[in-house]
Design an enzyme around this catalytic site. Structure first.
Site, PDB file in Angstrom:
ATOM      1  N   ARG A  99      -3.306  12.705  -2.476  1.00 58.48           N
ATOM      2  CA  ARG A  99      -3.183  12.214  -3.798  1.00 58.48           C
ATOM      3  C   ARG A  99      -2.941  13.550  -4.917  1.00 58.48           C
ATOM      4  O   ARG A  99      -2.085  13.355  -5.823  1.00 58.48           O
ATOM      5  CB  ARG A  99      -4.438  11.571  -4.325  1.00 58.48           C
ATOM      6  N   SER A 182      -3.884  -3.896   4.763  1.00 56.52           N
ATOM      7  CA  SER A 182      -2.798  -2.896   4.057  1.00 56.52           C
ATOM      8  C   SER A 182      -2.952  -1.785   4.575  1.00 56.52           C
ATOM      9  O   SER A 182      -3.743  -1.117   5.294  1.00 56.52           O
ATOM     10  CB  SER A 182      -3.330  -2.777   2.655  1.00 56.52           C
TER      11      SER A 182
END
Length: 410
Positions: A99, A182
């Site tokens: 990230r 997911s």
């Protein structure tokens, strides 16, 4: 409404999937602004050109698709592994470490194209919203951040699909209806969460696993490899020098083929809830074991123990999104200073989900056979010295025992 009017151009972290495609169109309609897309190749294993084509279809004029695999491994993954970083005793932080790099490039692109906002597709329940936004604010304090999941009314997969239909957004057929779970992936790991995996009492089906074969299906013969380290970073496998991303890719292949790196974990998210995830980190699992093995002969005892004592704090900083914080930089400086002598070669045996060190050697080794031998050490170590050492360490215990506090009683 004025807040929407303030945004003229926004840089969106764009994968090309359903969620970010809906976000792209939603930004255009809700904010009436120009959208710039940024798609990073971090080794997720997917073709990225479809993302470019889909962005073009939406009328996006400035499209950034960048191969950041080498930067990702060299400047983020390897520094983290120098610390032997593990969150809550198990998780190798595969999602967390990606990230800050994405956030950094988004801000750099925003400044290059004159955008006044950035946007991401993280939900309001998870850790990624925190990681992205802490990165944004650390690098551009006055940036406007748009988080659609915290603003819009598309609160379900069904509503997303309806929005997609209304706005002619292509939806791959296997995404119609409820997706089974997911997946997020990069060169370090893949993570699967949600839907079928939300009950921690139910074992994951084999179809969940993206990066590894099952240990039961792995070969009955062990694979033995060597890994060379320089200043704490791996530089070669079986004597063949490789770039950081190439080396991690090869370790992933070796881990995959031997059923290594699977993890079923319930972790504590930064926002306060517990979350169950299925993670696969084949190459990282091998690398962690190998790095600890080369450190075992090259690091001083107290230096090694100090590193181990700060590692949970360092891991927590990365997990919670504080990569760009001053305290993470301080810890990184300490960790990096410990790695100057972490050089040499380790031999690892890979077998049915297991990673075992079977040999380690280094020009900086602190292991001295003259001192440690059970044979005649020719005076290298005087065993009589241990008597005073023990007595001094026992002094407070003896004094306590004399007044009745025996056995360590308080």
């Amino acid at each position: 409404m004025s807040a929407h009017q303030d945004v003229k151009k926004v840089v969106l972290a764009y994968s090309g999937g359903l969620d970010t495609s809906v976000i792209l169109r939603w930004l255009q309609k809700t904010y009436n602004c120009e959208v710039v897309t940024f798609t990073a190749d971090l080794g997720q294993g997917e073709e990225l050109e479809p993302a470019r084509k889909k962005a073009e279809m939406f009328g996006v004029k400035e499209i950034f698709v960048e191969d950041l695999r080498e930067t990702f491994v060299k400047d983020y993954v390897f520094p983290m592994f120098r610390a032997n970083t593990v969150y809550e005793g198990q998780y190798l932080l595969g999602t967390s470490i990606a990230r800050p790099l994405i956030a950094k490039r988004q801000i750099e692109i925003a400044e290059a194209v004159g955008a006044d906002a950035v946007a991401h597709g993280a939900t309001g329940k998870g850790n990624d919203q925190v990681r992205f936004e802490l990165g944004y604010y650390a690098l551009k304090p006055d940036v406007k951040v748009i988080s659609p999941w915290r603003e819009w009314e598309l609160t379900s997969r069904t509503k997303l699909l309806e929005f997609a239909e209304e706005n002619q957004i292509p939806v791959t057929k296997d995404k119609r209806g409820e997706a089974p779970f997911s997946v997020d992936a990069n060169l370090l790991h893949s993570s699967s969460e949600g839907k079928l995996l939300e009950d921690p009492a139910v074992a994951p089906d084999e179809i969940v696993f993206q990066r590894t074969i099952s240990p039961e299906a792995a070969p009955d013969k062990a694979t033995e490899i060597s890994i060379d380290f320089v200043n704490g970073d791996p530089v070669a496998i079986n004597g063949v020098a490789m770039t950081p991303a190439t080396l991690l890719t090869r370790l992933n292949e070796l881990g995959r083929d031997n059923g290594i790196g699977r993890l079923d974990i319930v972790e504590n998210r930064f926002v306060g809830m517990k979350s169950r995830g299925i993670y696969e980190t084949p190459g990282g699992t091998i690398l962690l074991a190998a790095h600890r093995s080369i450190e075992s002969i090259t690091l001083d005892r107290e230096a090694a123990h100090l590193k181990d004592s700060i590692m949970p704090r360092y891991a927590e900083l990365i997990y919670n999104g504080f990569w760009f914080s001053p305290e993470r930089r301080m810890l990184q400086a300490l960790i990096d200073a410990s790695q100057h002598s972490v050089n040499g070669r380790v031999r690892m045996k890979l077998y049915k989900g297991n990673v075992v060190c079977v040999g380690r050697e280094s020009p900086n080794s602190l292991y001295d056979t003259r001192v440690v031998t059970f044979e005649d050490d020719e005076g290298a170590y005087n065993q009589q010295d241990a008597q005073g050492f023990i007595k001094l360490n026992a002094l407070r215990l003896r004094l306590g025992g004399q007044i009745g506090r025996r056995g360590g009683a308080l």
